[in-house]
Design an enzyme around this catalytic site. Structure first.
Site, PDB file in Angstrom:
ATOM      1  CD  GLN A 256     -22.510 -49.043 -37.634  1.00  0.00           C
ATOM      2  OE1 GLN A 256     -22.111 -47.977 -38.095  1.00  0.00           O
ATOM      3  NE2 GLN A 256     -23.217 -49.097 -36.505  1.00  0.00           N
TER       4      GLN A 256
ATOM      5  CG  ASP B  54     -16.541 -44.506 -35.723  1.00  0.00           C
ATOM      6  OD1 ASP B  54     -17.585 -43.893 -35.460  1.00  0.00           O
ATOM      7  OD2 ASP B  54     -16.501 -45.550 -36.400  1.00  0.00           O
TER       8      ASP B  54
ATOM      9  CE  LYS C 101     -23.362 -44.312 -37.928  1.00  0.00           C
ATOM     10  NZ  LYS C 101     -22.486 -45.359 -37.356  1.00  0.00           N
TER      11      LYS C 101
END
Ligand code: GUN
Length: 281
Positions: free
Chosen positions: A97, A120, A53
């Site tokens: 995460q 997200d 990422k």
């Protein structure tokens, strides 16, 4: 005739080119898009995902900060970091995460992220907006799957889509996006009886269970689009998905490979969400 491949790397290259162009335009105005990624603990898989990422941000003109903490980090310390990033004007997207260590309440952390920085799309406010057809951020993996269907001009409206897996990260938002695109949607889960009965009815089959070979060739409708979200290792240690690729690609009309399918698209849509968050400021 073997299935046509939906190449996530190739589609990602196209979409990332557009992201880089728009990011450069914002940077020229002194508003470079910025993403903060937080990793707690030392899961090997999470480290690889997070590294990819950050690398994608660097390659496409998005500013990034990576914060890595020991698994012993307290929930209060993590919440304080999220709060600081909520107020950091250089940061437009915050990604924590998952999974988090067991002593940290992941829901509490997700709800602490400012909804307008929740790239997200996991915050309850963003989940609610998605469910009611007014999405702010679409969760990256399901969003990437929709882009893959769009890339082959698949007529989603009226099609029967079956989603195998009902997680908050993939299955549930995937079902919502397909429903909003006009599909008739079936959601299967780990307890579904006679899974094949459902999958064989699917024009679009999205598999996101984390179980290798849960879908085999006999469970695929001839000509169907098979989208494999799984990320597993086979006995030789090679990356593989949830679908028996060799078998299913003899039956399906379209299929996504692992690696090189959904994985790069997830990262691409994270870049898109971060860019759009910055464009909105
Ligand atoms: N873990 C697995 N997939 C994801 C994702 O898309 N976002 C975050 N934050 N964690 C994940």
């Amino acid at each position: 005739m073997p299935a046509k491949i939906i190449d996530g790397n190739q589609l990602s290259r196209q979409l990332r080119g557009e992201v880089a162009r728009r990011a450069a335009a914002l940077t020229a105005e002194g508003r470079q898009p910025g993403l903060a990624v937080i990793l707690v603990g030392d899961s090997q898989a999470s480290q690889v995902y997070v590294r990819n990422k950050i690398k994608a941000c660097e390659e496409n003109g998005i500013y990034s900060v990576f914060e890595k903490y020991e698994a012993s980090l307290s929930e209060a310390e993590l919440l304080a970091r999220v709060e600081a990033l909520n107020h950091d004007p250089k940061i437009h997207g915050i990604l924590v995460q998952l999974p988090l260590p067991a002593h940290i309440d992941a829901n509490k952390v997700i709800e602490a992220i400012a909804a307008e920085k929740d790239v997200d799309g996991f915050h309850i406010s963003n989940a609610g907006l998605l469910m009611t057809g007014q999405p702010l951020f679409r969760p990256c993996t399901p969003y990437g799957v929709m882009k893959m269907l769009e890339s082959i001009d698949y007529p989603v409206r009226g099609a029967h889509a079956v989603v195998v897996g009902a997680s908050n990260i993939v299955g549930k938002p995937q079902a919502m996006l397909l429903l909003q695109a006009g599909a008739t949607v079936t959601i299967c889960n780990s307890k579904t009886r006679d899974l094949g009965l459902h999958t064989r009815a699917a024009d679009i089959l999205v598999v996101a269970t984390g179980k290798r070979n849960i879908v085999t060739a006999d469970m695929v409708k001839p000509g169907a689009v098979v989208i494999d979200v799984g990320m597993n290792r086979d006995d030789a240690g090679k990356l593989c998905g949830d679908v028996d690729y060799a078998g299913a690609s003899e039956v399906a009309g379209w299929i996504t490979p692992v690696p090189g399918g959904v994985g790069p698209m997830t990262i691409t849509m994270l870049l898109v969400n971060t860019l759009e968050a910055a464009e909105r400021t």
